[in-house]
Design a protein around this motif. Structure first.
Motif, mmCIF file in Angstrom:
data_model
loop_
_atom_site.group_PDB
_atom_site.id
_atom_site.type_symbol
_atom_site.label_atom_id
_atom_site.label_comp_id
_atom_site.label_asym_id
_atom_site.label_seq_id
_atom_site.Cartn_x
_atom_site.Cartn_y
_atom_site.Cartn_z
ATOM 1 N N HIS A 322 -2.347 -10.858 2.480
ATOM 2 C CA HIS A 322 -2.814 -9.511 2.827
ATOM 3 C C HIS A 322 -3.216 -9.432 4.309
ATOM 4 N N HIS A 326 -1.358 -7.547 7.681
ATOM 5 C CA HIS A 326 -2.027 -6.611 8.604
ATOM 6 C C HIS A 326 -1.724 -6.912 10.070
ATOM 7 N N GLU A 345 -3.610 -0.342 4.744
ATOM 8 C CA GLU A 345 -3.939 -1.006 3.470
ATOM 9 C C GLU A 345 -2.806 -0.948 2.449
HETATM 10 ZN ZN ZN Z 1 -6.453 -4.722 4.160
#
Ligand code: ZN
Ligand code: ARG
Length: 467
Positions: A322, A326, A345
């Protein structure tokens, strides 16, 4: 780039002719916000920062931070007769603009260089000497911002914690290069973003660490972790990985953290394939704190992970996927307005789904089907992720993450795998290093798909369960 119109000083006349017939805009007062409707006080108008050079001392015994910030910036439209920086608390001892001492006014979270002292036009520098005990931010999932730990301090938070530790144009749309020189007790390690330029020798019980990031970075992504860390370094395929793992972790968590961090080169390779563009930076790594922050953050080149994520090997791996995702969507491509948080997100969560699929687990289609199994009258469908709201539990809601990822999974099903791969590649390549908006993404998706996706995005980013 600030979008907010500038306030004109004195009159409505913005141009004045001089005898040589050259038109010069009159100096204006820079706005005290960059114009983000969610956070009107964040950022400032009239200039763009190129670089922050931060020279900081931190004493864990007193929590006092002493800083000198040198900010190199450029006016964006007109000369500035007055401008502001964001700074929360802290005492300011001296401010100089291009070397000239100036008076400032502290007004809430604004540090204002008042009119009648200097006019800046084009490139200029501001040097601020300041000190104090930074105030932690309380509106997140727990404490964030400058957070004291058992053995030192951490700086980690989103959306606007930078102003709690240095004077700044605190908005992601104004990214800048950062050099952080930080002096701490000699037995502690100080970790930040980017390249470790210098690990100084002890002088009078203290040591100075110098970290540098030349690729522009949104202010909230600037981090600092001071404490008892095991700092390791290795190079894989031209990327330098520097990992800092807190000495205070339990054996099991330390083991899970190291195993997940060891897979970073493989994860970056997977993500480069998924995004269809190379890892945007030359430095990488992770910071694992022994604190229970309750969240992780995609601090540029070197995410911070709370110990909470390392209870199991599978959770550890997914949080690393994750935060590394980003680095493309969130860091290299950054938000022009916080309303578009799903662009950060949703993509990072989609990357977790794609990684899981690639590992032989649930497929992306199955994860989309799970989400679509939520009944239409469930409150899950009530939030419009295209305009989630500014409160911490709105901006970082489950929907922003999960409905955001589902939007991309549904888009992939709608467009087909090949067109979707082309979209991700064009998105991360054509907008590399830029501030982006949802409209830019939906326009590109429409172009790549060759069909009008307005209805698709209206229903996925709006309220109600998509048909
Ligand atoms: Zn995030
Ligand atoms: N962007 C971080 C992540 O995706 C989450 C930060 C949460 N911050 C907050 N204030 N709720 O991991």
């Amino acid at each position: 780039m600030p979008r907010r119109p500038l306030l004109v000083v004195g009159s409505l006349v913005v141009l004045t002719a001089c005898s040589t017939a050259v038109l010069r805009p009159l100096p204006v007062v820079g706005a005290t916000g960059i114009g983000d409707p969610y956070y009107p006080g964040d950022g400032n108008g009239g200039y763009d920062v190129d670089a922050y050079d931060l020279d900081i001392g931190y004493d864990p015994a007193t929590d006092v931070l002493t800083g000198t910030a040198t900010i190199t910036a450029r006016t964006t439209d007109a000369p500035l007769a007055s401008f502001s920086l964001d700074l929360v608390g802290l005492d300011v001892a001296d401010v100089r603009v291009d070397g000239t001492p100036v008076e400032v006014t502290r007004d809430g979270d604004e540090l204002v260089v008042d009119r009648g002292q200097v006019v800046v036009d084009g490139g200029f520098t501001v040097r601020v000497e300041y000190s104090g005990v930074p105030e932690p931010v309380q509106d997140g999932p727990g404490e964030s911002g400058v957070v004291t730990t058992d053995d030192g301090v951490l700086v980690v938070g989103q959306p606007d914690v930078a102003a709690t530790w240095f004077p700044v144009n605190d908005h992601p749309s104004d990214a800048a290069a950062v050099q952080l020189s930080v002096t701490v007790p000699q037995d502690l390690v100080a970790v930040s973003n980017g390249e470790l330029v210098e690990r100084g020798d002890p002088v009078d019980g203290a040591r100075t660490w110098v970290w540098r990031s030349d690729e522009p970075m949104a202010p909230y992504l600037v981090t600092l972790a001071v404490g008892d860390f095991d700092l390791t370094e290795r190079e894989v395929d031209g990327i330098t990985f520097r990992d800092a793992v807190a000495a205070g972790l339990t054996d099991r968590r330390a083991e899970n953290a190291r195993a997940a961090l060891d897979r970073q080169p493989e994860i970056l390779g997977f993500l480069a394939g998924m995004f269809g563009s190379p890892y945007p930076f030359t430095e990488a790594g992770g910071i694992v704190t022994a604190s229970s922050l309750g969240f992780a953050l995609e601090t540029q080149t070197r995410p911070i992970y709370a110990q909470d994520f390392f209870g199991s090997a599978s959770e550890a791996e997914l949080v690393v996927v994750h935060e590394l995702a980003h680095q493309w969507t969130g860091d290299d491509l950054r938000l022009d307005r916080w309303r578009d948080i799903w662009l950060n997100e949703g993509f990072a969560t989609y990357a977790e789904w794609a990684w899981t699929e690639a590992q032989g687990g649930e497929t992306v289609a199955e994860q989309l089907a799970d989400v679509l199994g939520t009944p239409a009258d469930d409150e899950f469908w009530e939030q419009a992720i295209g305009d989630p709201g500014p409160a911490g539990d709105e901006l970082f809601s489950e929907q922003v993450y999960v409905r955001g990822a589902a939007t991309l999974a549904a888009l992939r099903a709608e467009m087909g795998d090949d067109a979707f791969a082309e979209l991700l590649s064009r998105w991360t390549t054509e907008h590399a290093g830029q501030a982006v908006t949802t409209a830019e993404f939906t326009d590109l998706a429409t172009e790549v798909a060759g069909t009008d996706l307005t209805g698709f995005f209206d229903s996925w980013l709006g309220t109600g369960k998509p048909a």
